[in-house]
Enzyme design. Structure first.
Site, short mmCIF file in Angstrom:
data_model
loop_
_atom_site.label_atom_id
_atom_site.label_comp_id
_atom_site.label_asym_id
_atom_site.label_seq_id
_atom_site.Cartn_x
_atom_site.Cartn_y
_atom_site.Cartn_z
N LYS A 29 2.08 5.51 4.29
CA LYS A 29 2.88 6.62 4.80
C LYS A 29 4.11 6.17 5.57
O LYS A 29 5.15 6.82 5.52
CB LYS A 29 1.99 7.52 5.68
CG LYS A 29 0.83 8.18 4.93
CD LYS A 29 0.02 9.05 5.86
CE LYS A 29 -1.15 9.72 5.14
NZ LYS A 29 -2.15 8.77 4.68
N GLU A 42 3.10 10.52 14.58
CA GLU A 42 4.20 11.45 14.36
C GLU A 42 4.03 12.69 15.24
O GLU A 42 2.93 12.98 15.72
CB GLU A 42 4.28 11.86 12.89
CG GLU A 42 3.09 12.64 12.37
CD GLU A 42 3.20 12.92 10.87
OE1 GLU A 42 3.97 12.21 10.19
OE2 GLU A 42 2.51 13.84 10.40
N HIS A 94 -8.25 19.02 8.91
CA HIS A 94 -7.33 18.42 7.96
C HIS A 94 -7.85 18.42 6.53
O HIS A 94 -7.22 17.83 5.64
CB HIS A 94 -6.95 16.99 8.38
CG HIS A 94 -6.42 16.89 9.77
ND1 HIS A 94 -5.23 17.45 10.16
CD2 HIS A 94 -6.95 16.33 10.89
CE1 HIS A 94 -5.03 17.23 11.44
NE2 HIS A 94 -6.06 16.56 11.92
N ARG A 128 -1.00 11.16 -7.78
CA ARG A 128 -2.13 11.49 -8.64
C ARG A 128 -2.18 13.00 -8.84
O ARG A 128 -1.39 13.74 -8.26
CB ARG A 128 -3.45 11.03 -7.99
CG ARG A 128 -3.61 11.59 -6.58
CD ARG A 128 -4.97 11.33 -5.99
NE ARG A 128 -5.04 11.59 -4.56
CZ ARG A 128 -5.14 12.78 -3.99
NH1 ARG A 128 -5.15 13.85 -4.75
NH2 ARG A 128 -5.21 12.91 -2.68
#
Length: 635
Positions: A116, A200, A235, A297
């Site tokens: 990421k 973040e 999440h 994917r």
């Protein structure tokens, strides 16, 4: 065109790929572990190869065994599905080096977008907006805590590898940073073999919006519009829909154009998803939507895109992997209607979403939906893999039609003795904010009390259960009225009144004394359910299953309530022990962490007390209902 295809996956996605491959005339090869020897994807494929023991690390994650299976069966190509090795660049390269076709993007693209932190740097260079944060190499806890303070709480700690919410924690306060960081690293290392994390800024009213992209080997890249996956729990996506509610055409064009730029930056080939996070505090605006990551994917939620575009994405994957150009150009793609998908899990929301395992004695799908599943009635849900057992997909002419139809489909789910989250899905779909399309990723956490309070059986359900207890035990109106049944006292008796009796039931582990009107015997309308000998059985109402049986004080499930005995809720591996024998603990204090079905589960103290027995060691495997901890209350 590819003539034979090995699917390097299991369950629902393997069955989904087999369905399209068969329609295209492609021969399919399945692989399976010990636990999946009789699985549905094995039964559906033209050929199947055993690749190892039940744990994924000994079977589905062993690339050498999968490639050997492809060569042994003459398969030309390997489709990885999603999860497992689908985003493993080394495996993709090994497939190519073995002379096989890899149904997916180039290994270099996977590598570029797999971490990421590196992906965000690349996206910023390509002109794709990214969220503020720290993506550097320094992993010292004190340094990262300092950067988190600079960014400003709340922050999100995320594993740079993997996805699905694993290795991810929201941190609201500096005091919680160290524990959250350690937990993230541990989970990331266990799930992805990489403990590296990034930090973040946490968006206060976030929406998760993603764009489906597709590229071919001829330089063409298109988007197939957006999906909204904001309804999440820890999440993990719960309900997805396409298109995104509240998305105007100008914002859609800017967002999808950014997604195409992202795909072009890595010369993307095949199906991929660009995930964005939006600050919805002032609605959806292009200047408040930022890149999060790319999934290289097929996505779990791809059916909603298929439903609104009329495209079979797996078919496109196979055409592109065969070297053909994309079947359609951008101007030929359009949005038609609205689609929603709900993930049906083998888990019990009433017990903190603990996974539920066992045989599927009853498992019936709704009659009017797209049903994607890797199990059928008679199969078994094990503790080795993800607890998702089906996806329920509905398309409507508009959002409200899709929502109402999906609610009705969830009402029709029939599953026993394994429990599901069907009633929780109904609650979420009926929530006023979801109904209005005002969904953020925090909706479930912010409304937990209302969404997670288990349904209660209706009076009709209780009366019908009481009747079946009477009938199932061979009791008659006369014997019940004559008090020949233990724990069945006659109440409210009057000579000129209908006979009534209190029937004691145990329903979902709770004693219920039902005032049953004997005059209605045999006349009640019974809810849908199953009934066994001895008066036991279950009913379905509001998406929930209510199990009942005659109450018996001896051996009742209530006998253990509040006694301080902590049993393992499922087979799993102990990954952390937080207490020692003789230690004083408080109610709610974490005792240990159990890893099962790819998730971490914390077991906590039920009341203030002392640990008088501890049978848990870090790294140990435990069976269901194994005694782990026993606590005595402080007197």
């Amino acid at each position: 065109m590819i003539a034979s295809l090995l699917i390097a996956n299991r369950g629902e996605i393997a069955c989904r790929i087999i369905r399209t491959a068969r329609a295209m005339g492609i021969r399919t090869v399945a692989v399976y572990s010990d636990a999946d020897a009789k699985a549905l994807h094995v039964r559906q494929a033209d050929e199947a190869v055993h690749i190892g023991a039940s744990p994924a690390r000994e079977s589905y994650l062993v690339g050498e065994k999968i490639i050997a299976a492809a060569k042994a069966t003459g398969a030309e190509a390997i489709h990885p599905g999603y999860g497992f090795l689908s985003e493993n660049a080394e495996f993709a390269q090994a497939v190519i080096d073995a002379g096989l076709i890899w149904v997916g993007p180039a290994p270099a693209s996977i590598t570029a977008m797999g971490l990421k932190d590196a992906a965000k740097t690349l996206m910023a260079e390509a002109g794709v907006p990214v969220t503020p944060g720290y993506m550097g190499e320094n992993q010292e806890p004190a340094f990262l805590a300092g950067r988190a303070a600079e960014i400003g709480y709340p922050v999100l700690i995320k594993a740079v590898a993997g996805g699905g919410g694993k290795g991810m924690r929201k941190v609201d306060d500096a005091a919680d940073f160290a524990d959250a960081f350690a937990s993230c690293q541990r989970e990331a290392a266990a799930s992805f073999g990489n403990a590296h994390v990034l930090i973040e800024k946490y968006i206060q009213r976030p929406r998760h919006i993603e764009v489906q992209v597709f590229g071919d080997t001829h330089g063409n890249i298109v988007h197939l519009f957006e999906r909204d996956c904001s309804l999440q729990r820890r999440h993990q996506k719960v309900i997805e829909e396409a298109p995104a509610p509240g998305m105007d055409e100008v914002t859609r064009q800017q967002l999808c154009a950014a997604a195409v730029r992202a795909a072009k930056a890595v010369d993307y080939v095949g199906a991929g998803t660009i995930e964005f996070i939006a600050d919805a505090s002032e609605g959806l605006r292009a200047d408040r939507i930022w890149f999060m990551e790319m999934n290289t994917r097929l996505q779990v939620e791809h059916p909603v895109t298929e439903e609104i575009t009329g495209v079979d994405l797996v078919e496109w994957q196979l055409h592109v992997a065969s070297g053909e150009p994309l079947p359609k150009k951008q101007e030929e793609l359009s949005i038609n209607g609205w689609a929603m998908e709900a993930r049906l899990y083998a888990e019990d929301p009433a017990t903190g979403f603990l996974p539920s395992i066992g045989p599927l004695t009853e498992f019936e799908q709704p009659s009017y939906c797209r049903w994607e599943s890797g199990v059928e009635q008679g199969d078994e849900v094990t503790s080795f893999y993800d607890p998702m057992i089906a996806k329920i997909v509905l398309r409507g002419e508009d959002r409200e039609e899709a929502r109402i139809d999906l609610i009705q489909a969830c009402h029709q789910v029939r599953c026993a003795p394994v429990r599901t989250n069907a009633w929780f899905l109904i609650r979420a779909l009926e929530h006023p904010d979801f109904e209005k399309g005002e969904v953020t990723t925090g909706l479930i956490a912010d409304n937990a009390d209302g969404l997670l309070t288990p349904p209660v059986p209706s009076d009709a359900c209780l009366q019908a259960a009481a009747e079946h207890v009477i009938y199932g035990n061979g009791w008659t109106v006369e014997t019940v009225s004559g008090l020949s049944v233990p724990d069945q006292p006659l109440t409210g008796f009057r000579l000129n009144a209908p006979p009534r009796s209190v029937v004691a039931l145990e329903m979902n582990g709770i004693r219920r004394d039902i005032a049953y009107d004997l005059a209605t015997y045999g006349l009640l309308f019974a809810p849908d359910g199953q009934f066994n000998e001895g008066g036991a059985g279950w009913f379905y109402e509001s998406g929930a299953r209510f199990d009942f049986r005659p109450f018996r004080a001896e051996g009742s499930a209530m006998g253990a309530a509040g006694d301080g005995t902590i049993l393992s809720p499922m087979p799993g591996r102990i990954i952390a022990v937080e207490v020692a024998e003789g230690q004083a603990v408080t109610k709610g204090q974490k005792l240990l962490t159990l890893e099962a079905m790819k998730m971490e589960h914390s077991l906590t103290a039920p009341f203030d007390g002392v640990v008088v027995e501890l049978n848990a060691e870090e790294g140990a495997q435990v069976e269901v209902e194994a005694l782990l901890v026993r606590i005595e209350a402080i007197k």
